[in-house]
Design a protein around this motif. Structure first.
Motif, PDB file in Angstrom:
ATOM      1  N   LEU A  57     -55.756  31.988  59.935  1.00  0.00           N
ATOM      2  CA  LEU A  57     -56.252  32.883  58.897  1.00  0.00           C
ATOM      3  C   LEU A  57     -55.385  34.134  58.790  1.00  0.00           C
ATOM      4  O   LEU A  57     -55.385  34.824  57.763  1.00  0.00           O
ATOM      5  N   ALA A  58     -54.628  34.412  59.854  1.00  0.00           N
ATOM      6  CA  ALA A  58     -53.735  35.575  59.823  1.00  0.00           C
ATOM      7  C   ALA A  58     -52.628  35.402  58.789  1.00  0.00           C
ATOM      8  O   ALA A  58     -52.128  36.391  58.229  1.00  0.00           O
ATOM      9  N   PRO A 237     -55.088  38.882  66.755  1.00  0.00           N
ATOM     10  CA  PRO A 237     -54.038  38.835  65.732  1.00  0.00           C
ATOM     11  C   PRO A 237     -54.567  38.526  64.329  1.00  0.00           C
ATOM     12  O   PRO A 237     -54.068  39.065  63.344  1.00  0.00           O
ATOM     13  N   THR A 238     -55.582  37.662  64.245  1.00  0.00           N
ATOM     14  CA  THR A 238     -56.165  37.345  62.934  1.00  0.00           C
ATOM     15  C   THR A 238     -56.849  38.570  62.340  1.00  0.00           C
ATOM     16  O   THR A 238     -56.678  38.889  61.156  1.00  0.00           O
ATOM     17  N   GLU A 239     -57.612  39.262  63.157  1.00  0.00           N
ATOM     18  CA  GLU A 239     -58.265  40.487  62.688  1.00  0.00           C
ATOM     19  C   GLU A 239     -57.236  41.566  62.353  1.00  0.00           C
ATOM     20  O   GLU A 239     -57.427  42.357  61.426  1.00  0.00           O
ATOM     21  N   ALA A 240     -56.123  41.577  63.097  1.00  0.00           N
ATOM     22  CA  ALA A 240     -55.044  42.532  62.809  1.00  0.00           C
ATOM     23  C   ALA A 240     -54.467  42.292  61.425  1.00  0.00           C
ATOM     24  O   ALA A 240     -54.106  43.246  60.716  1.00  0.00           O
ATOM     25  N   ALA A 241     -54.365  41.027  61.036  1.00  0.00           N
ATOM     26  CA  ALA A 241     -53.850  40.700  59.704  1.00  0.00           C
ATOM     27  C   ALA A 241     -54.779  41.236  58.614  1.00  0.00           C
ATOM     28  O   ALA A 241     -54.320  41.751  57.584  1.00  0.00           O
ATOM     29  N   VAL A 242     -56.080  41.112  58.837  1.00  0.00           N
ATOM     30  CA  VAL A 242     -57.045  41.640  57.870  1.00  0.00           C
ATOM     31  C   VAL A 242     -56.928  43.164  57.785  1.00  0.00           C
ATOM     32  O   VAL A 242     -56.924  43.743  56.689  1.00  0.00           O
ATOM     33  N   VAL A 243     -56.822  43.805  58.945  1.00  0.00           N
ATOM     34  CA  VAL A 243     -56.666  45.263  58.984  1.00  0.00           C
ATOM     35  C   VAL A 243     -55.406  45.674  58.228  1.00  0.00           C
ATOM     36  O   VAL A 243     -55.416  46.633  57.445  1.00  0.00           O
ATOM     37  N   ALA A 244     -54.293  44.942  58.435  1.00  0.00           N
ATOM     38  CA  ALA A 244     -53.027  45.251  57.769  1.00  0.00           C
ATOM     39  C   ALA A 244     -53.165  45.138  56.253  1.00  0.00           C
ATOM     40  O   ALA A 244     -52.684  46.004  55.505  1.00  0.00           O
ATOM     41  N   ALA A 245     -53.824  44.074  55.783  1.00  0.00           N
ATOM     42  CA  ALA A 245     -53.983  43.872  54.335  1.00  0.00           C
ATOM     43  C   ALA A 245     -54.854  44.959  53.719  1.00  0.00           C
ATOM     44  O   ALA A 245     -54.524  45.514  52.659  1.00  0.00           O
ATOM     45  N   VAL A 246     -55.969  45.279  54.367  1.00  0.00           N
ATOM     46  CA  VAL A 246     -56.882  46.296  53.833  1.00  0.00           C
ATOM     47  C   VAL A 246     -56.212  47.664  53.852  1.00  0.00           C
ATOM     48  O   VAL A 246     -56.306  48.445  52.892  1.00  0.00           O
TER      49      VAL A 246
END
Length: 426
Positions: A57-58, A237-246
């Motif tokens: 999902l990342a 890492p997956t949650e990090a990707a969401v944080v990066a996008a937001v």
């Protein structure tokens, strides 16, 4: 025989123009027939299971973050900062490309996205300043391929899922090697640029540097948030990707205000298209990965490499040479998906740290993006800069060789990767 059927069916499908994802499915079907295991349900189940992964999902979120950064002004401000810091030096625009490449690698993790942005922003400036267009294009291409090595890296996510290796540890282990790639390119540019009689841009004043830094602060905070959050276990890492996008969406729309809501639909569509291509490749490759395991192809490869198993350095050299050859004819994502399930058992049998191997493997695949004749990043630079591919290829050679030198230096001295990785992981 099993290995030959897999390779021949895959290469034959590619040679007649079958897209790589479908070629992987066809090679999987060929293996199924050979093993007398053909079942459409197994085929469909493995395709679905291949994409049904939480860590994967990342990928869409980092893709989205990269698109937002390029459209929303974050990439432009990174280039402006690099220009203010080192643009005035002899060959300064080249150093700007390297520094901006390293900084942007810490934002998106996509070599294609970073290279397209760098080429659009810097190539016209370098040509106008008097630099050879082919050499400038080669420099930008080599700076762009740092992106898969410095975290956050989409390539590390794919390798971590395919090889069952910690993505967080891969992220932290890739920082120093990525910076060394940048240093090698900068040193090579220093040698090359001395022969060019080019007038650098005027030196930025202290006020201009401070303004460039202040304007880029919001963009520079993104990799800090991601890496600190990963190191201290705040998010996966997956949650990090969401944080990066937001975060990128917030900065682009609220702080910089360069991404208007009318453009947002196009950004999401572009990210979705790229994600769909990558995810379909992953799903198709998982069919082959399952059959590779069933057919015990890794065991056969281990037996083939048995003479080198007692010498880790020699074994890694042989594997890296294999990856170099494959990288000249295949894009990074399918190379990772095809070779990872084959090579990981070999690496584990030889007692090599999977994280250390993952860094070398991804770095090699990243450099493969600029190795002719199929180098994807070379085609991106040629397309953006309206150049012939052989012109970019001629310009990239010295920088590509410098990056390969760093790769083999890390094989000879593993502590270059392992010691900083352990220190960063705490």
């Amino acid at each position: 025989m099993t290995v030959s059927i897999f390779i021949i069916s895959l290469l034959a499908a590619m040679l007649i123009g079958v897209p790589i994802a479908y070629a992987l499915l066809l090679s999987g079907v060929a293996l199924m027939w050979h093993l007398d295991l053909f079942d459409a349900q197994i085929l469909a189940q493995n395709v679905i299971n291949g994409a049904d992964s939480f860590p994967l999902l990342a990928v869409p979120f980092f893709m989205l973050a990269g698109e937002i950064m390029n459209v929303g002004g974050l990439s432009q401000r990174i280039v402006n900062l690099a220009l203010a810091l080192v643009g005035h030096r002899r060959g300064g625009l080249g150093y700007v490309a390297v520094l901006a490449g390293c900084l942007m690698a810490a934002l998106s993790g996509s070599a294609v996205a970073d290279t397209a942005a760098l080429a659009a922003l810097l190539l016209p400036m370098m040509v106008k300043a008097g630099h050879d267009k082919g050499r400038a294009g080669g420099l930008i291409a080599s700076a762009g391929v740092i992106a898969p090595v410095i975290p956050p890296s989409i390539a590390f996510i794919i390798f971590g899922v395919a090889g069952n290796v910690s993505i967080g540890k891969l992220f932290l282990a890739g920082i120093v090697p990525g910076l060394l790639m940048g240093a090698a390119i900068a040193l090579t540019w220093y040698i090359v640029a001395r022969r060019e009689n080019v007038t650098p841009p005027p030196k930025a004043t202290s006020a201009e540097r401070w303004r460039a830094f202040r304007e880029s602060t919001w963009a520079l905070m993104l990799p800090v948030i991601v890496l600190v959050g990963l190191k201290f276990g705040v998010f996966t890492p997956t949650e990090a990707a969401v944080v990066a996008a937001v975060y990128a969406l917030f900065v682009a729309t609220v702080v910089y205000r360069e991404l208007h809501w009318s453009k947002l639909y196009g950004v999401f569509v572009a990210a979705a298209r790229t994600t769909a291509i990558v995810m379909f490749l992953i799903a198709a490759a998982m069919v082959s990965a399952w059959l590779i395991t069933v057919a015990d192809i890794p065991g056969q490869v281990v037996a083939m490499l048995e003479p080198f198993m007692d010498n880790q350095t020699l074994l890694l050299v042989m594997i890296m040479l294999l990856v170099i050859v494959v990288g000249t004819a295949m894009d990074m994502t399918p190379t990772i998906l095809i070779l990872t399930p084959v090579l990981m058992p070999v690496v584990k049998a030889a007692g090599i740290d999977p994280v250390y191997f993952g860094v070398l493997f991804i770095m090699n695949n990243a450099i493969g993006l600029v190795t002719p004749p199929v180098g994807v990043v070379l085609n991106v630079v040629a397309g953006v800069g309206k150049m012939k591919l052989d012109e970019v290829t001629r310009g990239v050679w010295p920088f590509m060789l410098a990056q390969f030198a760093v790769l083999f230096l890390m094989i000879l001295f593993p502590w270059i990767v392992t010691v900083p990785a352990r220190w960063l992981a705490g």
